[in-house]
Write a protein that holds these residues in place. Structure first.
Motif, short mmCIF file in Angstrom:
data_model
loop_
_atom_site.label_atom_id
_atom_site.label_comp_id
_atom_site.label_asym_id
_atom_site.label_seq_id
_atom_site.Cartn_x
_atom_site.Cartn_y
_atom_site.Cartn_z
N VAL A 1 53.13 45.54 57.15
CA VAL A 1 52.90 44.55 56.10
C VAL A 1 52.83 43.18 56.74
N THR A 2 51.68 42.54 56.64
CA THR A 2 51.43 41.24 57.24
C THR A 2 50.89 40.29 56.18
N PRO A 3 50.70 39.02 56.51
CA PRO A 3 50.05 38.12 55.55
C PRO A 3 48.68 38.64 55.11
N GLY A 4 47.98 39.38 55.98
CA GLY A 4 46.72 40.00 55.57
C GLY A 4 46.91 41.00 54.45
N THR A 5 48.04 41.70 54.47
CA THR A 5 48.35 42.64 53.40
C THR A 5 48.52 41.90 52.07
N VAL A 6 49.22 40.77 52.12
CA VAL A 6 49.42 39.98 50.90
C VAL A 6 48.09 39.47 50.37
N ILE A 7 47.22 39.03 51.25
CA ILE A 7 45.89 38.56 50.84
C ILE A 7 45.12 39.70 50.17
N GLY A 8 45.15 40.87 50.78
CA GLY A 8 44.47 42.02 50.19
C GLY A 8 45.06 42.40 48.85
N LEU A 9 46.38 42.32 48.71
CA LEU A 9 47.05 42.68 47.46
C LEU A 9 46.64 41.74 46.34
N LEU A 10 46.65 40.46 46.61
CA LEU A 10 46.24 39.49 45.58
C LEU A 10 44.77 39.67 45.23
N THR A 11 43.95 40.05 46.20
CA THR A 11 42.53 40.27 45.93
C THR A 11 42.32 41.43 44.98
N ILE A 12 43.01 42.54 45.22
CA ILE A 12 42.81 43.71 44.36
C ILE A 12 43.40 43.48 42.98
N LEU A 13 44.44 42.65 42.87
CA LEU A 13 44.97 42.35 41.55
C LEU A 13 43.95 41.56 40.73
N GLY A 14 43.27 40.65 41.39
CA GLY A 14 42.21 39.91 40.71
C GLY A 14 41.08 40.82 40.28
N TYR A 15 40.72 41.75 41.13
CA TYR A 15 39.65 42.69 40.79
C TYR A 15 40.07 43.59 39.63
N SER A 16 41.29 44.12 39.70
CA SER A 16 41.79 44.99 38.63
C SER A 16 41.82 44.24 37.31
N LEU A 17 42.27 43.00 37.35
CA LEU A 17 42.32 42.20 36.13
C LEU A 17 40.92 41.96 35.58
N TYR A 18 39.97 41.69 36.45
CA TYR A 18 38.59 41.47 36.02
C TYR A 18 38.03 42.69 35.29
N ASP A 19 38.26 43.87 35.87
CA ASP A 19 37.77 45.10 35.25
C ASP A 19 38.43 45.34 33.90
N THR A 20 39.72 45.02 33.80
CA THR A 20 40.44 45.21 32.54
C THR A 20 39.95 44.25 31.48
N VAL A 21 39.71 43.00 31.86
CA VAL A 21 39.27 41.99 30.90
C VAL A 21 37.90 42.34 30.33
N VAL A 22 37.03 42.94 31.15
CA VAL A 22 35.71 43.34 30.65
C VAL A 22 35.87 44.34 29.49
N VAL A 23 36.74 45.33 29.66
CA VAL A 23 36.96 46.31 28.59
C VAL A 23 37.61 45.65 27.39
N PHE A 24 38.58 44.77 27.63
CA PHE A 24 39.26 44.09 26.53
C PHE A 24 38.30 43.22 25.73
N ASP A 25 37.37 42.57 26.43
CA ASP A 25 36.41 41.72 25.73
C ASP A 25 35.51 42.57 24.82
N SER A 26 35.06 43.71 25.33
CA SER A 26 34.27 44.62 24.50
C SER A 26 35.08 45.11 23.30
N LEU A 27 36.35 45.41 23.53
CA LEU A 27 37.22 45.89 22.45
C LEU A 27 37.44 44.80 21.41
N LYS A 28 37.62 43.58 21.86
CA LYS A 28 37.83 42.48 20.93
C LYS A 28 36.63 42.26 20.02
#
Length: 371
Positions: free
Chosen positions: A189-216
């Protein structure tokens, strides 16, 4: 049009689909099992924290013929601590010794030069004190906490608190799985790991928001009709964005897989492994949670509302009367569409249309307009 494009169009129109929400208990069970496995791995094996978080030294040698196992033995004898040795693409070695006192770095460097038969001046040493490592770890946790809080606040304002809770649970789900995989695999686990983790959280959130927007959009004026329950429309939202989610996930995973298996495995890049593994696991987990966890959880929370309970009761009562099945609403469904619905409108089904039973307009002829 390609077969995949044709499938996406049919999913969007509600002509075919899969009942994700109806089978949510299965997906919840799978997620719980994966999460428990990740937590057990984290508890038993723990995380292999890099020197950036616990202090230590990294020595990069010039090109040498010494094997990795032999270099590891030399490093552990010289330092008295466990060492991690990686062979880099140019034939040099990266020797990481965590927990060692930085004041002994010159002595370790000199011993390594003698054992590896290289010039001491050609060995590059990077030193990290333990106190600085603790500060980096604390800052990483603070950054992650602030990110999650801001995500919940944004979703609560842009959508509603139920969607914010569902997205938060999905993000925690992705973090737990990714961290658990790191513990099981033993990657550093390095700072690169933290960068990757924050990146995938942003991607996961983006994918979720797309579905939520359609649902709304599709649930506007939902209580004005008796065709569809909230779960029906939630399932429709997942299916209408399914091909898009799969396409974006596959396209994102391909270059990450190249970094992980080619960059890290063949070329031996240490930092490439740290970033690419978190991205690879996180992107896959994020796509899974957006489809199988976040939206079904929103449906569960919404169905607890008195209005949605009453709507479900009305819809089920009408379906019990034998009304013919109909496709779910499209993204363009508006309040006017709900207002103009006839009293004998039929319920929604997600999947191929079934042949409706006869209602007295001719044996074997489906109900509807005469032809």
């Amino acid at each position: 049009m390609s077969k995949l494009g044709n499938l996406g169009a049919r999913l969007h129109r509600g002509e075919v689909g899969y009942d994700f929400v109806g089978n949510r208990k299965l997906w919840y069970g799978i997620s719980i099992l994966i999460t428990i496995t990740a937590i057990v791995g984290l508890t038993v094996r723990g995380l292999n924290m890099g020197i950036e978080f616990q202090g230590g030294a990294v020595f990069t040698t010039p090109k040498t013929s010494v094997s990795v196992s032999q270099a590891q033995e030399y490093a552990e004898e010289a330092s008295g601590h466990d060492a991690i040795v990686q062979k880099l693409g140019n034939g040099s070695l990266r020797i990481q010794i965590a927990g060692t006192d930085t004041s002994k770095s010159d002595q370790i460097k000199n011993t390594l030069a003698e054992d590896l038969k290289v010039n001491e001046e050609d060995i590059n040493a990077e030193l990290v004190g333990p106190s600085w490592g603790d500060q980096i770890a604390n800052k990483a946790w603070q950054g992650l906490g602030i990110f999650l809080v801001l995500v919940v606040i944004y979703l609560a304002i842009a959508f509603e608190w139920r969607m914010a809770i569902a997205a938060f649970v999905a993000l925690i789900h992705d973090i737990t799985i990714t961290v658990g995989i790191y513990a099981l695999v033993g990657f550093e686990v390095t700072p690169g790991t933290v960068i990757g983790l924050l990146t995938i959280l942003g991607y996961s959130l983006y994918d979720t928001v797309v579905v939520f927007d359609s649902l709304k959009e599709q649930t506007k004026g939902i209580t004005k009709q008796t065709r569809w329950t909230y779960s029906d429309i939630a399932n429709r939202s997942i299916n209408s964005t399914l091909v898009r989610s799969v396409n974006t996930t596959v396209v994102a995973l391909l270059p990450v897989a190249g970094l992980l298996f080619i960059g890290g495995g063949v070329l031996g890049g240490g930092m490439l492994n740290d970033i690419s593994l978190s991205l690879f696991v996180g992107l896959a987990a994020g796509a899974y949670s957006s489809i199988f966890i976040a939206t079904p959880l929103v449906a569960d929370l919404k169905e607890l509302e008195p209005e949605m309970k009453a709507l479900r009761k009305r819809v089920l009562a009408k379906r019990a009367q034998g009304a013919e099945p109909a496709v779910a609403p499209t993204a363009a469904t508006t309040d006017d569409d709900y207002d103009d619905e006839p009293e004998d409108a039929a319920p929604a089904v997600v999947g191929p249309r079934n042949q409706p039973a006869s209602r007295g307009r001719g044996r074997g002829r489906p109900s509807g307009k005469r032809r």
